[in-house]
Scaffold this active site. Structure first.
Site, PDB file in Angstrom:
ATOM      1  N   PRO A  93      19.974 -24.852   5.639  1.00 35.25           N
ATOM      2  CA  PRO A  93      18.827 -24.401   6.319  1.00 35.25           C
ATOM      3  C   PRO A  93      18.643 -22.856   6.133  1.00 35.25           C
ATOM      4  O   PRO A  93      17.503 -22.266   6.285  1.00 35.25           O
ATOM      5  CB  PRO A  93      18.857 -24.650   7.749  1.00 35.25           C
ATOM      6  CG  PRO A  93      20.173 -25.486   8.013  1.00 35.25           C
ATOM      7  CD  PRO A  93      20.764 -25.721   6.597  1.00 35.25           C
ATOM      8  N   GLU A 120      28.390 -29.613  12.048  1.00 28.45           N
ATOM      9  CA  GLU A 120      27.562 -28.340  12.420  1.00 28.45           C
ATOM     10  C   GLU A 120      27.632 -27.256  11.379  1.00 28.45           C
ATOM     11  O   GLU A 120      26.910 -26.366  11.522  1.00 28.45           O
ATOM     12  CB  GLU A 120      28.612 -27.648  13.690  1.00 28.45           C
ATOM     13  CG  GLU A 120      28.518 -28.510  15.028  1.00 28.45           C
ATOM     14  CD  GLU A 120      27.257 -29.235  15.197  1.00 28.45           C
ATOM     15  OE1 GLU A 120      26.055 -28.542  15.564  1.00 28.45           O
ATOM     16  OE2 GLU A 120      27.091 -30.630  15.248  1.00 28.45           O
ATOM     17  N   ARG A 157      10.288 -35.190 -10.753  1.00 25.35           N
ATOM     18  CA  ARG A 157       9.221 -35.563 -11.384  1.00 25.35           C
ATOM     19  C   ARG A 157       8.591 -34.413 -12.416  1.00 25.35           C
ATOM     20  O   ARG A 157       7.543 -34.720 -13.080  1.00 25.35           O
ATOM     21  CB  ARG A 157       8.093 -35.851 -10.232  1.00 25.35           C
ATOM     22  CG  ARG A 157       7.832 -34.678  -9.477  1.00 25.35           C
ATOM     23  CD  ARG A 157       7.172 -35.122  -8.300  1.00 25.35           C
ATOM     24  NE  ARG A 157       5.613 -35.639  -8.568  1.00 25.35           N
ATOM     25  CZ  ARG A 157       4.752 -34.353  -9.054  1.00 25.35           C
ATOM     26  NH1 ARG A 157       5.172 -33.227  -8.751  1.00 25.35           N
ATOM     27  NH2 ARG A 157       3.567 -34.653  -9.336  1.00 25.35           N
ATOM     28  N   ASP A 171      -1.397 -30.871 -10.041  1.00 24.11           N
ATOM     29  CA  ASP A 171      -0.645 -31.067  -8.695  1.00 24.11           C
ATOM     30  C   ASP A 171      -1.202 -29.731  -7.738  1.00 24.11           C
ATOM     31  O   ASP A 171      -1.379 -28.909  -8.258  1.00 24.11           O
ATOM     32  CB  ASP A 171       0.868 -30.615  -8.937  1.00 24.11           C
ATOM     33  CG  ASP A 171       1.617 -31.786  -9.464  1.00 24.11           C
ATOM     34  OD1 ASP A 171       1.265 -32.942  -9.490  1.00 24.11           O
ATOM     35  OD2 ASP A 171       2.871 -31.609  -9.769  1.00 24.11           O
TER      36      ASP A 171
HETATM   37  C1  4F9 Z   1      19.240 -28.534   4.679  1.00 21.45           C
HETATM   38  C2  4F9 Z   1      17.930 -28.601   6.440  1.00 21.45           C
HETATM   39  C3  4F9 Z   1      18.219 -28.081   3.965  1.00 21.45           C
HETATM   40  C4  4F9 Z   1      16.848 -27.848   5.780  1.00 21.45           C
HETATM   41  C5  4F9 Z   1      21.520 -29.422   6.139  1.00 21.45           C
HETATM   42  C6  4F9 Z   1      21.573 -29.966   8.038  1.00 21.45           C
HETATM   43  C7  4F9 Z   1      19.068 -28.679   5.954  1.00 21.45           C
HETATM   44  C8  4F9 Z   1      20.233 -29.225   6.636  1.00 21.45           C
HETATM   45  N1  4F9 Z   1      17.069 -27.663   4.448  1.00 21.45           N
HETATM   46  N2  4F9 Z   1      20.251 -29.346   7.984  1.00 21.45           N
HETATM   47  N3  4F9 Z   1      22.390 -29.890   7.033  1.00 21.45           N
END
Ligand code: 4F9
Length: 255
Positions: A93, A120, A157, A171
């Site tokens: 994230p 976590e 794709r 697209d």
């Molecule tokens: C990874 C969330 C990429 C959004 C990995 C928990 C994640 C994520 N983008 N959330 N582990």
């Protein structure tokens, strides 16, 4: 099975390889894999777990809730892939946001190794393994597997031969704009008619209408995209006009 003749190879490192079974067996991506245009192999991180219990996680130093993934299993799983020439991508994230532009860049890489975290988080030292860290959006998930599938889908794709070449030219995002409305049969559905121009057979007028509707939709829904979109002088005139009128203010884009 790894397929060295594939135009793009994905290796995924995960505690849940079974999550990659069905989604990659169906539809466009399933067919591309079957035809050998791309290949995807999921590697079970547990095989590199430590000790009799094959541990892959442990308590966080300093205390706190949840578990953290240990670095050794991840290094053991990823190092051979990196040695084989893969670009290593950590789904996280805190990574850079996956966009159409990033997907196009990754599609040219030839070999991607995707690392999926769980729990976590991962031990900070694991980040040294990654060439790039990629996020699919500002939300936390239970692991990186669904983000990895999103990345595989978005990137695969774009590989020549996976879909019809003309498809990605139109697209959403390819030209920096959202795609405008599309219609198929019937001509009238619950008193909603298909726009006449689409039935007219005038290809030039159809193209102009589509461009205008793409501009309208982008202006109404994602004005931020207009900053980066290549716009012709005619586009700018049209955008000015759209910004000044509430023409079609009853359309889906005005809600
Ligand atoms: C990874 C969330 C990429 C959004 C990995 C928990 C994640 C994520 N983008 N959330 N582990």
């Amino acid at each position: 099975m790894p397929d060295p003749s594939a135009a793009l190879r994905f290796d995924v490192v995960t505690l849940f390889p079974e999550l990659f079974d069905l989604p990659l067996r169906v539809s466009v991506i399933g067919r591309a894999i079957e035809r050998g245009v791309i290949s995807v192999e999921a590697h079970d991180l547990r095989q590199h777990g430590i000790g009799r219990h094959r541990a892959v996680d442990d308590y966080p130093y300093g205390g706190g809730a949840g578990m953290v993934m240990r670095p050794e299993p991840l290094f053991a799983a990823v190092e051979p892939l990196r040695a084989a020439g893969a670009m290593v991508i950590l789904m996280d994230p805190a990574g850079e946001r996956l966009t159409d532009r990033l997907a196009r860049e990754l599609a040219a890489a030839g070999h991607l190794a995707i690392v999926c975290g769980r729990y976590e988080g991962i031990d900070e030292r694991t980040r040294a393994l990654a060439d790039r860290e990629v996020s699919i959006g500002d939300y936390v998930l239970t692991g990186g597997e669904l983000p990895a599938l999103v990345l595989i889908d978005a990137v695969a794709r774009l590989v020549p031969g996976v879909i019809e070449p003309a498809s990605h030219e139109s697209d959403s995002f390819a030209d920096g704009l959202l795609e405008g409305p599309q219609y198929t049969r019937p001509e009238t559905f619950r008193e909603m008619a298909v726009p006449d121009v689409l039935l007219s057979g005038h290809h030039g007028e159809v193209a102009r209408w589509r461009r205008r509707e793409a501009l309208r939709r982008t202006l109404r829904r994602r004005p931020d995209l207009l900053e980066g979109a290549p716009l012709s002088p005619e586009d700018r005139v049209e955008l000015d006009r759209l910004a000044r009128t509430d023409e079609a203010a009853d359309g889906a884009d005005e809600r």
